[in-house]
Design a protein around this motif. Structure first.
Motif, PDB file in Angstrom:
ATOM      1  N   THR A   1     -31.025 -13.406 -15.806  1.00 26.57           N
ATOM      2  CA  THR A   1     -30.047 -13.829 -14.954  1.00 26.57           C
ATOM      3  C   THR A   1     -28.764 -12.263 -15.627  1.00 26.57           C
ATOM      4  O   THR A   1     -28.689 -11.936 -16.136  1.00 26.57           O
ATOM      5  N   SER A   2     -27.531 -13.008 -15.499  1.00 30.67           N
ATOM      6  CA  SER A   2     -26.803 -12.072 -15.560  1.00 30.67           C
ATOM      7  C   SER A   2     -26.008 -12.490 -16.475  1.00 30.67           C
ATOM      8  O   SER A   2     -25.565 -13.646 -16.968  1.00 30.67           O
ATOM      9  N   ALA A   3     -25.910 -11.209 -16.441  1.00 25.90           N
ATOM     10  CA  ALA A   3     -24.386 -11.459 -17.784  1.00 25.90           C
ATOM     11  C   ALA A   3     -23.307 -11.853 -17.699  1.00 25.90           C
ATOM     12  O   ALA A   3     -22.096 -12.417 -18.522  1.00 25.90           O
ATOM     13  N   LEU A   4     -22.620 -12.105 -16.229  1.00 28.18           N
ATOM     14  CA  LEU A   4     -21.313 -11.920 -15.306  1.00 28.18           C
ATOM     15  C   LEU A   4     -21.949 -13.515 -14.505  1.00 28.18           C
ATOM     16  O   LEU A   4     -21.939 -13.241 -13.848  1.00 28.18           O
ATOM     17  N   THR A   5     -21.517 -14.956 -15.420  1.00 23.81           N
ATOM     18  CA  THR A   5     -22.246 -16.249 -14.997  1.00 23.81           C
ATOM     19  C   THR A   5     -21.179 -17.290 -15.680  1.00 23.81           C
ATOM     20  O   THR A   5     -20.260 -16.589 -16.558  1.00 23.81           O
ATOM     21  N   PHE A   6     -21.482 -18.210 -15.033  1.00 25.03           N
ATOM     22  CA  PHE A   6     -20.468 -19.786 -16.199  1.00 25.03           C
ATOM     23  C   PHE A   6     -21.355 -19.870 -17.406  1.00 25.03           C
ATOM     24  O   PHE A   6     -23.209 -19.525 -16.751  1.00 25.03           O
ATOM     25  N   VAL A   7     -21.785 -20.417 -17.699  1.00 25.72           N
ATOM     26  CA  VAL A   7     -22.368 -20.268 -19.090  1.00 25.72           C
ATOM     27  C   VAL A   7     -23.521 -21.507 -18.606  1.00 25.72           C
ATOM     28  O   VAL A   7     -24.670 -21.686 -18.746  1.00 25.72           O
ATOM     29  N   ALA A   8     -23.363 -22.173 -17.526  1.00 23.18           N
ATOM     30  CA  ALA A   8     -24.301 -23.346 -17.188  1.00 23.18           C
ATOM     31  C   ALA A   8     -25.620 -22.494 -16.766  1.00 23.18           C
ATOM     32  O   ALA A   8     -26.400 -22.765 -17.356  1.00 23.18           O
ATOM     33  N   SER A   9     -25.399 -21.774 -15.897  1.00 27.79           N
ATOM     34  CA  SER A   9     -26.649 -20.783 -15.679  1.00 27.79           C
ATOM     35  C   SER A   9     -27.536 -20.554 -17.077  1.00 27.79           C
ATOM     36  O   SER A   9     -28.910 -20.885 -16.553  1.00 27.79           O
ATOM     37  N   SER A  10     -27.257 -20.039 -18.284  1.00 27.66           N
ATOM     38  CA  SER A  10     -28.308 -19.964 -19.324  1.00 27.66           C
ATOM     39  C   SER A  10     -28.347 -21.011 -19.808  1.00 27.66           C
ATOM     40  O   SER A  10     -30.064 -21.106 -20.600  1.00 27.66           O
ATOM     41  N   HIS A  11     -27.600 -22.439 -20.161  1.00 27.95           N
ATOM     42  CA  HIS A  11     -28.352 -23.881 -20.159  1.00 27.95           C
ATOM     43  C   HIS A  11     -28.983 -24.490 -19.934  1.00 27.95           C
ATOM     44  O   HIS A  11     -29.753 -25.007 -20.506  1.00 27.95           O
ATOM     45  N   ALA A  12     -29.435 -24.279 -18.652  1.00 30.27           N
ATOM     46  CA  ALA A  12     -30.402 -24.941 -17.526  1.00 30.27           C
ATOM     47  C   ALA A  12     -31.997 -24.021 -18.641  1.00 30.27           C
ATOM     48  O   ALA A  12     -32.726 -24.629 -18.792  1.00 30.27           O
ATOM     49  N   ILE A  13     -31.930 -22.687 -18.635  1.00 32.21           N
ATOM     50  CA  ILE A  13     -32.386 -21.763 -19.266  1.00 32.21           C
ATOM     51  C   ILE A  13     -33.461 -22.293 -20.675  1.00 32.21           C
ATOM     52  O   ILE A  13     -34.014 -23.066 -20.490  1.00 32.21           O
ATOM     53  N   MET A  14     -32.220 -22.932 -21.694  1.00 29.31           N
ATOM     54  CA  MET A  14     -31.673 -23.463 -23.005  1.00 29.31           C
ATOM     55  C   MET A  14     -32.550 -24.402 -22.739  1.00 29.31           C
ATOM     56  O   MET A  14     -33.183 -25.664 -23.755  1.00 29.31           O
ATOM     57  N   GLN A  15     -31.829 -25.348 -21.988  1.00 27.54           N
ATOM     58  CA  GLN A  15     -32.617 -26.470 -21.860  1.00 27.54           C
ATOM     59  C   GLN A  15     -34.248 -26.977 -21.080  1.00 27.54           C
ATOM     60  O   GLN A  15     -34.604 -27.939 -22.041  1.00 27.54           O
ATOM     61  N   GLN A  16     -34.927 -26.200 -21.425  1.00 29.11           N
ATOM     62  CA  GLN A  16     -35.969 -25.999 -21.464  1.00 29.11           C
ATOM     63  C   GLN A  16     -36.652 -25.492 -22.522  1.00 29.11           C
ATOM     64  O   GLN A  16     -38.132 -24.712 -22.404  1.00 29.11           O
ATOM     65  N   ASN A  17     -35.656 -24.954 -23.667  1.00 29.76           N
ATOM     66  CA  ASN A  17     -36.110 -24.668 -24.669  1.00 29.76           C
ATOM     67  C   ASN A  17     -36.597 -23.220 -24.438  1.00 29.76           C
ATOM     68  O   ASN A  17     -37.473 -22.394 -24.934  1.00 29.76           O
ATOM     69  N   ALA A  18     -36.328 -22.273 -23.452  1.00 31.32           N
ATOM     70  CA  ALA A  18     -36.783 -21.092 -23.024  1.00 31.32           C
ATOM     71  C   ALA A  18     -35.587 -20.572 -23.413  1.00 31.32           C
ATOM     72  O   ALA A  18     -34.899 -20.663 -23.895  1.00 31.32           O
ATOM     73  N   ILE A  19     -35.952 -18.943 -23.150  1.00 31.98           N
ATOM     74  CA  ILE A  19     -34.901 -18.360 -23.764  1.00 31.98           C
ATOM     75  C   ILE A  19     -34.275 -17.296 -22.544  1.00 31.98           C
ATOM     76  O   ILE A  19     -34.688 -15.863 -22.344  1.00 31.98           O
ATOM     77  N   PRO A  20     -33.134 -17.341 -22.951  1.00 32.49           N
ATOM     78  CA  PRO A  20     -32.210 -16.544 -21.517  1.00 32.49           C
ATOM     79  C   PRO A  20     -31.884 -14.894 -21.952  1.00 32.49           C
ATOM     80  O   PRO A  20     -31.783 -14.482 -23.125  1.00 32.49           O
ATOM     81  N   VAL A  21     -32.731 -14.250 -21.299  1.00 34.82           N
ATOM     82  CA  VAL A  21     -32.207 -12.791 -21.793  1.00 34.82           C
ATOM     83  C   VAL A  21     -31.303 -12.099 -20.351  1.00 34.82           C
ATOM     84  O   VAL A  21     -31.466 -12.250 -18.337  1.00 34.82           O
ATOM     85  N   PHE A  22     -30.039 -11.381 -20.803  1.00 30.89           N
ATOM     86  CA  PHE A  22     -29.000 -11.478 -19.815  1.00 30.89           C
ATOM     87  C   PHE A  22     -29.136  -9.608 -19.026  1.00 30.89           C
ATOM     88  O   PHE A  22     -29.190  -9.019 -20.060  1.00 30.89           O
ATOM     89  N   VAL A  23     -28.351  -9.393 -18.174  1.00 30.97           N
ATOM     90  CA  VAL A  23     -28.705  -7.877 -17.466  1.00 30.97           C
ATOM     91  C   VAL A  23     -27.446  -7.584 -17.024  1.00 30.97           C
ATOM     92  O   VAL A  23     -26.513  -9.174 -16.303  1.00 30.97           O
ATOM     93  N   ASP A  24     -27.141  -6.293 -17.659  1.00 27.96           N
ATOM     94  CA  ASP A  24     -25.503  -6.074 -17.264  1.00 27.96           C
ATOM     95  C   ASP A  24     -24.977  -6.494 -15.343  1.00 27.96           C
ATOM     96  O   ASP A  24     -27.037  -6.066 -14.884  1.00 27.96           O
ATOM     97  N   ILE A  25     -23.733  -6.428 -14.965  1.00 31.77           N
ATOM     98  CA  ILE A  25     -23.629  -6.227 -13.584  1.00 31.77           C
ATOM     99  C   ILE A  25     -23.436  -4.840 -12.654  1.00 31.77           C
ATOM    100  O   ILE A  25     -23.246  -3.890 -13.474  1.00 31.77           O
ATOM    101  N   GLU A  26     -23.412  -4.694 -11.508  1.00 31.82           N
ATOM    102  CA  GLU A  26     -23.435  -3.501 -10.908  1.00 31.82           C
ATOM    103  C   GLU A  26     -21.964  -4.077 -10.970  1.00 31.82           C
ATOM    104  O   GLU A  26     -21.194  -4.910 -10.581  1.00 31.82           O
ATOM    105  N   SER A  27     -21.331  -2.366  -9.961  1.00 30.35           N
ATOM    106  CA  SER A  27     -19.651  -2.238 -10.012  1.00 30.35           C
ATOM    107  C   SER A  27     -19.122  -2.557  -8.609  1.00 30.35           C
ATOM    108  O   SER A  27     -17.894  -2.842  -8.617  1.00 30.35           O
TER     109      SER A  27
END
Ligand SMILES: Cc1ncc(COP(=O)(O)O)c(C=O)c1O
Length: 434
Positions: free
Chosen positions: A91-117
């Motif tokens: 998912t994106s490094a610039l988001t609301f933390v909820a985007s990654s919580h939804a991943i961790m709630q499945q015991n899966a791992i969020p991997v963040f990618v930087d944004i374009e300008s």
């Protein structure tokens, strides 16, 4: 006494602006009707059911489920995709933390990618380097109502067999190449919290056209049971699920708000485009820009500042903090939305997770070696440091007059640069920790 309001001068915007959301007699009546009916709850209660149909039709998907929040809509999408322990989701490094919580709630791992300008959305060119054999999905986030580059993202997903879940929590009614956000990926989630272009107070909407994903998402939304309309409940849970149903009062409210969504988005776009034309002409101010193949609905309007264009030798972060303080003193909205790249939040730096290091330490995965390093998110860092956002200010019923006034506010600061640069910063306002 100076000229700027922060130094005791006259305030530019004394009467203020209207705060979102709008509540009319129609919303009040819809809520009162629910109270009169005494039907407040249930997976197939009339307003919840009608909202699902209306939102599926609006977005252009076969199915929709309403939920208690955007976060839970995202979570049932991640669960619906069959993602579990040890899986990785990008998912994106610039988001609301909820985007990654939804991943961790499945015991899966969020991997963040930087944004374009340009759009501040996930940079598709940087996705491939983060894909491993454990990667199962991508969650692109249509930040601030501007759609991601979905063709590129769908192409990568096809190449690697990944599922795409659109985080459209900020993008109700936005479109990518004439297709509504939420209809391009395999699944999507929208938020209905009080700040959103479509607000139900709190709430969420899940969309898909895939029957299997829909059934799985519905099961986990309803505590792992299969609850069909008109079929006697069997009280038999097939899997772990959650109680994420929506409430009738909020569903009724949301349905009335939906009737005005397009009209209100059009007014937001008008305000935003007008303000952009004004701000573009001011040196050192970078208003948002939207690629031609998509339409933004400007959930937030992000303005960046570049003091080097004014010949100033001051860090963009400090300059932004001074502009922010001066604008607020003048009576304007000048907020921050995210103070650091999401992976730089304590949660991802400490990696304590559920208390024993899961999801990262989960023996099913291979994520112990995943660390979230500042050098991977440099573009995100620049943007969060040097920008402010406007929210209600560009929303209806606020209009063009207020946009003129905001541009005049920036000009006032620029005309009194010495005074502005002399503003003493409260260290908390520039968040030195990151
Ligand atoms: C990008 C993004 N994702 C997810 C969410 C979560 O939505 P909610 O607050 O309804 O749970 C939000 C809400 O602000 C959001 O902006």
């Amino acid at each position: 006494m100076g000229k700027l309001a922060i130094n005791g001068g006259g305030k530019l915007l004394s009467e203020g602006y209207m705060e979102w959301p709008i509540v009319t007699e129609k919303e009040k009546k819809a809520v009162m009707d629910v109270l009169e009916s005494r039907i407040f709850w249930g997976a197939y209660a009339p307003n919840a059911k009608a909202l699902q149909k209306e939102w599926a039709d609006y977005v252009g998907t076969e199915y929709c489920l309403c939920t208690g929040s955007g976060t839970s809509a995202l979570h049932i999408a991640v669960a619906g995709a069959g993602i579990g322990p040890g899986d990785e989701v990008i998912t994106s490094a610039l988001t609301f933390v909820a985007s990654s919580h939804a991943i961790m709630q499945q015991n899966a791992i969020p991997v963040f990618v930087d944004i374009e300008s340009v759009t501040y959305n996930i940079d598709p060119k940087k996705i491939r380097e983060k894909i491993t054999k454990n990667t199962k999905a991508i969650i692109p986030v249509h930040l601030h109502g501007t759609p991601c580059d979905m063709d590129e993202i769908m192409e990568i997903a096809k190449e690697y067999g990944l599922i795409v879940i659109e985080d459209a929590c900020q993008a109700h009614g936005a479109s990518y190449k004439k297709r509504k956000t939420g209809s391009v990926g395999d699944m999507a989630a929208f938020s209905l919290n009080g700040s959103k272009n479509l607000s139900g107070g709190e709430g969420g909407l899940f969309n898909t056209s895939n029957e299997e994903f829909f059934r799985k998402a519905r099961t986990v939304r309803d505590l792992g049971e299969v609850i069909e309309e008109g079929v006697e409940r069997d009280y038999n849970a097939f899997e772990i699920g959650w109680m994420y149903r929506y409430t009738e009062l909020n569903a009724a409210f949301t349905r009335v708000r939906l009737e005005s969504l397009d009209e209100e988005n059009a007014l937001r776009i008008k305000n935003a485009e007008y303000l952009t034309e004004k701000l573009k002409k001011i040196k050192g101010v970078i208003p948002p820009s939207v690629p031609e193949d998509r339409e933004s609905v400007f959930h937030l309007y992000r303005i960046r500042f570049d003091p080097s264009q004014l010949g100033l030798n001051i860090s963009p972060k400090e300059f932004r903090a001074k502009v922010q303080m001066a604008l607020r003193a003048e009576g304007f909205q000048a907020n921050r939305w995210q103070n650091r790249p999401v992976p730089m939040q304590t949660l991802f730096q400490d990696k304590k997770g559920y208390g024993n290091g899961c999801p990262w330490a989960c023996p099913f995965g291979n994520a112990k070696g995943i660390f979230y390093k500042a050098e991977d998110y440099t573009e995100t860092k620049k943007v969060v440091d040097d920008s402010i956002v406007l929210h209600s200010y560009i929303y209806p019923p606020n209009g063009i007059g207020l946009m003129d006034c905001f541009a005049a506010g920036i000009k006032k600061l620029w005309d009194n640069l010495d005074e502005m640069l002399a503003i003493k910063l409260d260290p908390a306002s520039i968040y030195t920790r990151d």
